[in-house]
Design an enzyme around this catalytic site. Sequence first.
Site, PDB file in Angstrom:
ATOM      1  N   GLY A 241       6.101  44.175  89.239  1.00  0.00           N
ATOM      2  CA  GLY A 241       5.918  44.891  90.506  1.00  0.00           C
ATOM      3  C   GLY A 241       6.304  46.346  90.341  1.00  0.00           C
ATOM      4  O   GLY A 241       6.306  46.881  89.227  1.00  0.00           O
ATOM      5  N   SER A 242       6.679  46.962  91.446  1.00  0.00           N
ATOM      6  CA  SER A 242       6.913  48.409  91.408  1.00  0.00           C
ATOM      7  C   SER A 242       8.278  48.750  90.817  1.00  0.00           C
ATOM      8  O   SER A 242       9.213  47.934  90.835  1.00  0.00           O
ATOM      9  CB  SER A 242       6.814  48.982  92.819  1.00  0.00           C
ATOM     10  OG  SER A 242       7.969  48.618  93.543  1.00  0.00           O
ATOM     11  N   THR A 243       8.407  49.986  90.342  1.00  0.00           N
ATOM     12  CA  THR A 243       9.681  50.443  89.777  1.00  0.00           C
ATOM     13  C   THR A 243      10.794  50.463  90.834  1.00  0.00           C
ATOM     14  O   THR A 243      11.901  49.964  90.549  1.00  0.00           O
ATOM     15  CB  THR A 243       9.485  51.823  89.112  1.00  0.00           C
ATOM     16  OG1 THR A 243       8.577  51.640  88.012  1.00  0.00           O
ATOM     17  CG2 THR A 243      10.785  52.391  88.580  1.00  0.00           C
ATOM     18  N   VAL A 245      11.250  48.563  93.467  1.00  0.00           N
ATOM     19  CA  VAL A 245      11.698  47.179  93.731  1.00  0.00           C
ATOM     20  C   VAL A 245      12.422  46.633  92.499  1.00  0.00           C
ATOM     21  O   VAL A 245      13.452  45.954  92.618  1.00  0.00           O
ATOM     22  CB  VAL A 245      10.507  46.274  94.143  1.00  0.00           C
ATOM     23  CG1 VAL A 245      10.950  44.823  94.268  1.00  0.00           C
ATOM     24  CG2 VAL A 245       9.896  46.754  95.450  1.00  0.00           C
ATOM     25  N   GLY A 246      11.938  46.962  91.315  1.00  0.00           N
ATOM     26  CA  GLY A 246      12.599  46.536  90.078  1.00  0.00           C
ATOM     27  C   GLY A 246      14.042  47.012  90.035  1.00  0.00           C
ATOM     28  O   GLY A 246      14.947  46.277  89.637  1.00  0.00           O
ATOM     29  N   GLU A 263       8.335  44.032  84.363  1.00  0.00           N
ATOM     30  CA  GLU A 263       7.116  44.795  84.063  1.00  0.00           C
ATOM     31  C   GLU A 263       6.824  45.608  85.317  1.00  0.00           C
ATOM     32  O   GLU A 263       6.392  45.071  86.333  1.00  0.00           O
ATOM     33  CB  GLU A 263       5.982  43.818  83.713  1.00  0.00           C
ATOM     34  CG  GLU A 263       4.817  44.482  83.059  1.00  0.00           C
ATOM     35  CD  GLU A 263       3.687  44.701  84.025  1.00  0.00           C
ATOM     36  OE1 GLU A 263       3.605  45.852  84.552  1.00  0.00           O
ATOM     37  OE2 GLU A 263       2.906  43.786  84.270  1.00  0.00           O
ATOM     38  N   GLU A 394       1.961  56.329  90.835  1.00  0.00           N
ATOM     39  CA  GLU A 394       0.869  55.427  90.477  1.00  0.00           C
ATOM     40  C   GLU A 394      -0.038  55.296  91.706  1.00  0.00           C
ATOM     41  O   GLU A 394       0.419  54.826  92.752  1.00  0.00           O
ATOM     42  CB  GLU A 394       1.502  54.079  90.113  1.00  0.00           C
ATOM     43  CG  GLU A 394       0.608  53.091  89.487  1.00  0.00           C
ATOM     44  CD  GLU A 394       1.377  51.823  89.109  1.00  0.00           C
ATOM     45  OE1 GLU A 394       2.391  51.498  89.769  1.00  0.00           O
ATOM     46  OE2 GLU A 394       0.948  51.155  88.164  1.00  0.00           O
TER      47      GLU A 394
HETATM   48  C1  SIN Z   1      -0.752  44.255  85.579  1.00  0.00           C
HETATM   49  O1  SIN Z   1      -1.440  45.022  86.210  1.00  0.00           O
HETATM   50  O2  SIN Z   1       0.449  44.176  85.804  1.00  0.00           O
HETATM   51  C2  SIN Z   1      -1.287  43.335  84.505  1.00  0.00           C
HETATM   52  C3  SIN Z   1      -2.508  43.802  83.861  1.00  0.00           C
HETATM   53  C4  SIN Z   1      -2.936  42.932  82.695  1.00  0.00           C
HETATM   54  O3  SIN Z   1      -2.276  41.983  82.302  1.00  0.00           O
HETATM   55  O4  SIN Z   1      -3.975  43.247  82.144  1.00  0.00           O
END
Ligand code: SIN
Length: 491
Positions: A241-243, A245-246, A263, A394
């Site tokens: 998710g978003s930075t 929230v991370g 991620e 983003e």
């Molecule tokens: C994502 O946008 O977080 C995943 C993209 C992907 O796995 O290709």
Amino acid sequence: MAIKATSFLRDGSLLKTQCYVNGEWVGAASGKTFSVDNPSTNVEVAKCPEFDEHDTEAAIEQAQEAFRSYRKTSARTRARLLRRWYELMIENVEDLARIITWENGKPLADSRTEVNYAASFLEWFSEEAPRIYGDTIQASNANCRLITQKEPVGVCGLIAPWNFPAAMITRKAGPALAAGCSVVVKAPAEAPLTALALAELAHRAGIPKGVVNVITALDNTVAVGKVLTTNPIIKKVSFTGSTPVGKLLMQQSSSTLKKLSFELGGNAPFIVFEDADLDVALAGLIASKFRISGQTCVCANRILVHRNVYDKFISMTVEAVKQFRIGDGMAETTTHGPLIHGRAIAKVEEHVKDAVSKGARVVHGGKRLDLGSNFFDITVLADMKPGMKVGVEETFGPVASFYPFDTEKEAIDMANDSEVGLAGYFFSKDSSRCWRVAEALEVGMVGVNVGAISDPAAPFGGVKQSGFGREGSKYGIDEFLVTKMIMTGIQ
Ligand code: SIN
């Protein structure tokens, strides 16, 4: 809700509207629900349970109970369970794709691709399960013997996003189950039905009760996230998710020092050097920038083009995007669907307005479309400058913004001028430059002369404020394992 499902699913029983806990379909104890809407039409497609803290704690306790026996299963048993789950996904690609499009809006073709991609993580980790190895180590003391073995970390909280409602769950649950962990999955509020359909297939695959639990919430999302990151039973949290929230989840997880893999957001640079094959670069751009209308973390966000080919490459891009067919994801002719909701549209609109107010030129699109409240035109912006919001945040939308550059160093400096570092792409026919630039980019993943880098065999993850940990690949399972050292004294 099942009434609607029968009209468009081959197997209407895949449409589940309750949470899956300990092998049972359950509602929230409060009886509360929330609506799930189709972003193309804004029509409600289902209602799902509004789980709260207590419901979540109960699910975690069931996962703990299941973990006690699941951790003792053989790796081969776990491999077979994952393999069966994979096969069931492949047998149900069409229905799963329809559910994804129904709640997420992405075109059916993209949804089918996603289901295959999602299933590939179950296949991959079914193959990894029996290949978990420890070491024998030479102890310093001649009278000791030393080995390591890998053990499952424990009950995992998996927090998944709406943009890939199937793949981001299997990319986490696949390695977790392969390692011997049980999971509580918080399904994305915007697209929970896919997660629940996956739970149904996990059930059919024979995965023991309590090993996979899927819960849903909209208004209680923050409260549920707090339980998943503070409950002492949970030993590992995997979040996409978003930075911002991370950062919050990391702070919360510190109270019980959980193992984490995050991620988070990206702001991918996409560099076209003057020696690039422009047709290859264009194909890469279309794949990277406009995949599900720009709503992926690895989408190109800043397109840096050498001044000598800048105008030409922009014209080629405009000609290509004119071929797109924007519309309801359910129509087979649609190539690009809506954005997920009004907040996403508002952000894209704000970014475009900000860029234009600071001197950017709209070469194509630039506005909302009449197709429904969540549609924004494919947009091409030229003459971008540093400091415009599109380049800093983003955008997560269908906006291709072009920056000119003159030297390789300038391109690298511009590319690295970001707090985040998930993916980066560049195009060049000079092999020395390819190594130089690939090594200079401050990102976790580099696409060289390719715009589609997603692959179950590839380690997915970022550096800087894009997070840490790797998903997929031979590294992905380590995130769900801990190393135990066993030293034996001998007489
Ligand atoms: C994502 O946008 O977080 C995943 C993209 C992907 O796995 O290709």
